[in-house]
Write an enzyme that holds these catalytic residues in place. Structure first.
Site, PDB file in Angstrom:
ATOM      1  N   HIS A  37      11.069 -46.166 106.605  1.00  0.00           N
ATOM      2  CA  HIS A  37      11.628 -46.500 107.920  1.00  0.00           C
ATOM      3  C   HIS A  37      12.703 -47.591 107.783  1.00  0.00           C
ATOM      4  O   HIS A  37      13.728 -47.545 108.456  1.00  0.00           O
ATOM      5  CB  HIS A  37      10.536 -47.055 108.841  1.00  0.00           C
ATOM      6  N   GLN A  61       3.177 -34.852 120.891  1.00  0.00           N
ATOM      7  CA  GLN A  61       3.447 -34.084 119.670  1.00  0.00           C
ATOM      8  C   GLN A  61       2.199 -33.919 118.806  1.00  0.00           C
ATOM      9  O   GLN A  61       2.285 -33.396 117.699  1.00  0.00           O
ATOM     10  CB  GLN A  61       4.609 -34.688 118.882  1.00  0.00           C
TER      11      GLN A  61
HETATM   12  O1  PAF Z   1       9.375 -38.675 112.990  1.00  0.00           O
HETATM   13  C1  PAF Z   1       8.709 -39.329 113.813  1.00  0.00           C
HETATM   14  O2  PAF Z   1       8.200 -40.423 113.524  1.00  0.00           O
HETATM   15  C2  PAF Z   1       8.513 -38.776 115.206  1.00  0.00           C
HETATM   16  O3  PAF Z   1       8.367 -37.402 115.204  1.00  0.00           O
HETATM   17  C3  PAF Z   1       9.608 -39.217 116.201  1.00  0.00           C
HETATM   18  C4  PAF Z   1      10.966 -38.670 115.796  1.00  0.00           C
HETATM   19  C5  PAF Z   1       9.669 -40.736 116.257  1.00  0.00           C
HETATM   20  C6  PAF Z   1       9.303 -38.696 117.588  1.00  0.00           C
HETATM   21  O4  PAF Z   1       8.086 -39.175 118.071  1.00  0.00           O
END
Ligand code: PAF
Length: 282
Positions: A37, A61
């Protein structure tokens, strides 16, 4: 670094930047940050004046049998890391703030959301497309940076932005790896010691496929090679090995004729790991 728990606060922050003619970048995350990240943050800093990171474990999600409640979280540590990177603002909303008054509208990218990982995780990519659209609408970034590790997600977001004329430039950043090659992921901490040792087979099989694709153009042979490598390492359950067109994710014929992406998903206990590699570049 300003930490904004509400849409109003983050909007006011980025509106101020725009008034001052500062460009804004967004790095969307679900927190529990690692070096991967932070590499996205550093990439964003190359492109824009002001970088916003969002931290939101997006419930839409996750499927009903997925790991939403056990998804690792440590906002305090995340904020320290982001401050040290010189991030300008963090959007850290609650689920209530993001979805509280929602009537159920969503964003779908049909050609890409039901295939590959989307077939294994129904509803996942609808949740991703919807939350990313919301984040874009709230933050209104000029650019947004995503990791190539989530290759299908990146492909889908690029298509969504193109199809819906969203005024944001999408930047993909190469997967950041541990010293032994394992792709960095917040999920890695949940691997047992045995599974952690076995998990290196994902990147090793991708290395072999990449090397083999310099001379071997037969897709079935490359697929078999990857599966053999995974089987030899006695890894967890191989959920999928797919070799697809690198830009559309469409299935290939028998022969590689341009860049293809290998997409792997392997389950170790309750932890699903994914990895990818573009092969056959000319
Ligand atoms: O890749 C991720 O961490 C997630 O899918 C995102 C893009 C932050 C969306 O919740």
């Amino acid at each position: 670094m300003l930490v904004c728990p509400t849409r109003e606060e983050i909007r006011a922050l980025t509106a101020g930047y725009r008034r001052a003619r500062r460009s804004v970048g967004l790095v969307p995350t679900m927190g529990y940050l690692h070096e991967g990240h932070l590499a996205l943050v550093r990439e964003a800093q190359k492109w824009v004046d002001k970088v916003i990171v969002s931290i939101f474990v997006n419930p839409t999600q996750f499927g009903p049998n997925e790991d939403l409640s056990t998804y690792p979280r440590d906002a305090e540590r995340d904020l320290k890391l982001l401050k040290a990177e010189g991030v300008d603002g963090v959007f850290l909303p609650s689920a209530e703030e993001m979805y509280g008054s929602r009537g159920g509208a969503f964003v779908e990218v049909p050609e890409l959301s039901g295939i590959l990982q989307g077939a294994l995780r129904p509803g996942h990519f609808r949740g991703v497309a919807t939350v990313v659209t919301k984040l874009f609408n709230i933050v209104q970034p000029d650019v947004a940076v995503f990791g190539e590790k989530d290759y299908q997600q990146l492909t889908l977001i690029r298509q969504m932005v193109r199809d819906l004329d969203m005024p944001v430039e999408i930047i993909g950043h190469p997967t950041v790896r541990e010293a032994d090659g394992l792709a960095m992921s917040s999920r890695n901490v949940r691997l047992s010691d045995d599974h952690r040792r076995q998990a290196v087979a994902l990147s090793r099989s991708l290395d072999r496929a990449e090397e083999a694709a310099r001379t071997e153009r037969n897709v079935t042979s490359l697929d078999a090679l990857i599966r053999q490598e995974l089987a030899a390492a006695a890894v967890g359950k191989v959920e999928s090995v797919d070799i697809r067109d690198a830009s559309t994710l469409e299935p290939l014929g028998d022969t590689l004729s341009g860049p293809a992406v290998v997409l792997l998903a392997v389950r170790f206990g309750t932890v699903l790991l994914i990895d990818q590699r573009v092969i056959g570049k000319i």
